[in-house]
Scaffold this motif. Structure first.
Motif, mmCIF file in Angstrom:
data_model
loop_
_atom_site.group_PDB
_atom_site.id
_atom_site.type_symbol
_atom_site.label_atom_id
_atom_site.label_comp_id
_atom_site.label_asym_id
_atom_site.label_seq_id
_atom_site.Cartn_x
_atom_site.Cartn_y
_atom_site.Cartn_z
ATOM 1 N N LEU A 11 0.848 -1.181 0.000
ATOM 2 C CA LEU A 11 0.000 0.000 0.000
ATOM 3 C C LEU A 11 0.890 1.240 0.000
ATOM 4 N N VAL A 12 0.625 2.164 -0.905
ATOM 5 C CA VAL A 12 1.408 3.387 -1.003
ATOM 6 C C VAL A 12 0.463 4.557 -1.272
ATOM 7 N N GLN A 13 0.835 5.727 -0.808
ATOM 8 C CA GLN A 13 0.015 6.906 -1.053
ATOM 9 C C GLN A 13 0.226 7.431 -2.469
ATOM 10 N N ALA A 14 -0.787 8.069 -3.001
ATOM 11 C CA ALA A 14 -0.667 8.693 -4.315
ATOM 12 C C ALA A 14 0.499 9.676 -4.302
ATOM 13 N N GLY A 15 1.273 9.670 -5.383
ATOM 14 C CA GLY A 15 2.458 10.502 -5.458
ATOM 15 C C GLY A 15 3.714 9.819 -4.946
ATOM 16 N N GLY A 16 3.549 8.682 -4.320
ATOM 17 C CA GLY A 16 4.673 7.966 -3.749
ATOM 18 C C GLY A 16 5.382 7.089 -4.771
ATOM 19 N N SER A 17 6.390 6.368 -4.284
ATOM 20 C CA SER A 17 7.213 5.509 -5.139
ATOM 21 C C SER A 17 7.269 4.095 -4.587
ATOM 22 N N LEU A 18 7.574 3.166 -5.482
ATOM 23 C CA LEU A 18 7.650 1.761 -5.087
ATOM 24 C C LEU A 18 8.577 1.044 -6.055
ATOM 25 N N ARG A 19 9.303 0.062 -5.555
ATOM 26 C CA ARG A 19 10.131 -0.777 -6.418
ATOM 27 C C ARG A 19 9.624 -2.215 -6.340
ATOM 28 N N LEU A 20 9.296 -2.762 -7.476
ATOM 29 C CA LEU A 20 8.930 -4.167 -7.574
ATOM 30 C C LEU A 20 10.126 -4.964 -8.088
ATOM 31 N N VAL A 65 2.727 4.882 -18.555
ATOM 32 C CA VAL A 65 3.751 4.874 -17.506
ATOM 33 C C VAL A 65 5.057 5.520 -17.948
ATOM 34 N N THR A 66 5.162 5.914 -19.188
ATOM 35 C CA THR A 66 6.391 6.539 -19.685
ATOM 36 C C THR A 66 6.715 7.783 -18.870
ATOM 37 N N GLY A 67 7.947 7.853 -18.414
ATOM 38 C CA GLY A 67 8.384 8.990 -17.612
ATOM 39 C C GLY A 67 8.177 8.789 -16.121
ATOM 40 N N ARG A 68 7.392 7.785 -15.749
ATOM 41 C CA ARG A 68 7.150 7.522 -14.316
ATOM 42 C C ARG A 68 7.733 6.175 -13.874
ATOM 43 N N PHE A 69 7.713 5.194 -14.763
ATOM 44 C CA PHE A 69 8.194 3.847 -14.434
ATOM 45 C C PHE A 69 9.499 3.582 -15.181
ATOM 46 N N ASP A 83 10.801 0.220 -11.178
ATOM 47 C CA ASP A 83 10.754 1.382 -10.299
ATOM 48 C C ASP A 83 9.597 2.264 -10.722
ATOM 49 N N MET A 84 8.727 2.531 -9.771
ATOM 50 C CA MET A 84 7.500 3.279 -10.068
ATOM 51 C C MET A 84 7.482 4.560 -9.237
ATOM 52 N N ASN A 85 7.348 5.684 -9.909
ATOM 53 C CA ASN A 85 7.302 6.979 -9.254
ATOM 54 C C ASN A 85 5.991 7.681 -9.565
ATOM 55 N N ASP A 86 5.664 8.670 -8.718
ATOM 56 C CA ASP A 86 4.444 9.465 -8.919
ATOM 57 C C ASP A 86 3.239 8.550 -9.128
ATOM 58 N N LEU A 87 3.066 7.615 -8.243
ATOM 59 C CA LEU A 87 1.988 6.641 -8.386
ATOM 60 C C LEU A 87 0.624 7.307 -8.262
ATOM 61 N N LYS A 88 -0.299 6.803 -9.063
ATOM 62 C CA LYS A 88 -1.662 7.324 -9.102
ATOM 63 C C LYS A 88 -2.623 6.216 -8.679
ATOM 64 N N PRO A 89 -3.809 6.569 -8.217
ATOM 65 C CA PRO A 89 -4.775 5.519 -7.840
ATOM 66 C C PRO A 89 -5.039 4.533 -8.968
ATOM 67 N N GLU A 90 -4.978 5.000 -10.208
ATOM 68 C CA GLU A 90 -5.224 4.104 -11.343
ATOM 69 C C GLU A 90 -4.073 3.142 -11.611
ATOM 70 N N ASP A 91 -2.974 3.295 -10.895
ATOM 71 C CA ASP A 91 -1.863 2.348 -11.006
ATOM 72 C C ASP A 91 -2.080 1.111 -10.138
ATOM 73 N N ALA A 92 -3.104 1.113 -9.340
ATOM 74 C CA ALA A 92 -3.366 -0.021 -8.448
ATOM 75 C C ALA A 92 -3.748 -1.269 -9.232
ATOM 76 N N GLY A 93 -3.361 -2.417 -8.709
ATOM 77 C CA GLY A 93 -3.692 -3.673 -9.343
ATOM 78 C C GLY A 93 -2.697 -4.744 -8.966
ATOM 79 N N VAL A 94 -2.850 -5.909 -9.570
ATOM 80 C CA VAL A 94 -1.882 -6.977 -9.393
ATOM 81 C C VAL A 94 -0.839 -6.856 -10.493
ATOM 82 N N TYR A 95 0.409 -6.820 -10.088
ATOM 83 C CA TYR A 95 1.513 -6.675 -11.026
ATOM 84 C C TYR A 95 2.177 -8.021 -11.252
ATOM 85 N N TYR A 96 2.345 -8.360 -12.524
ATOM 86 C CA TYR A 96 2.945 -9.624 -12.919
ATOM 87 C C TYR A 96 4.208 -9.378 -13.741
#
Length: 128
Positions: A11-20, A65-69, A83-96
């Motif tokens: 779980l991450v807040q909008a605008g945050g970053s995450l590395r998968l 996702v260009t420019g953000r991932f 690497d995912m930056n500036d995450l938006k609510p629409e980025d939510a989901g299961v990542y494969y």
């Protein structure tokens, strides 16, 4: 038989970053495999986000996702990163992550049909 295991979703807040991370096993030469990252939201089709060739020298991204991932790989660690930056609510989901012995250039690399092996997925939730 190539095996892929995703990790890093949370779980991450909008605008945050995450590395998968996507760790490959089961192949003698893991660096021969191209890898793609995909996302599937509830009720939606699986969407290709980014792909990378076996050496890491060629990448491709979906417009959304260009420019953000950023996709990258460390073959010594048998791991591919997203690497995912500036995450938006629409980025939510299961990542494969998915692997293929051949790299498909252009938009073909973002199609699920271009990949033979799939991981189980990791959940990303973005709070607004």
């Amino acid at each position: 038989q190539l095996e892929l295991v995703e990790s890093g979703g949370e779980l991450v807040q909008a605008g945050g970053s995450l590395r998968l991370s996507c760790t490959i096993s089961g192949a003698i030469y893991n660096y021969y495999y191209a890898v793609g990252w995909f996302r599937q939201a509830p009720g939606k089709e699986r969407e290709g986000l980014a792909c990378i060739n076996s050496s890491g020298g060629s990448t491709n991204y979906a417009d959304s996702v260009t420019g953000r991932f950023t996709i990258s790989r460390d073959n010594a660690k048998r791991t591919i990163y997203l690497d995912m930056n500036d995450l938006k609510p629409e980025d939510a989901g299961v990542y494969y992550c998915a692997g293929s012995p051949t790299y498909s250039a252009g938009r073909s690399g973002l199609l699920p049909a271009s990949y033979n092996y799939w991981g189980q997925g990791t959940q990303v939730t973005v709070s607004s």
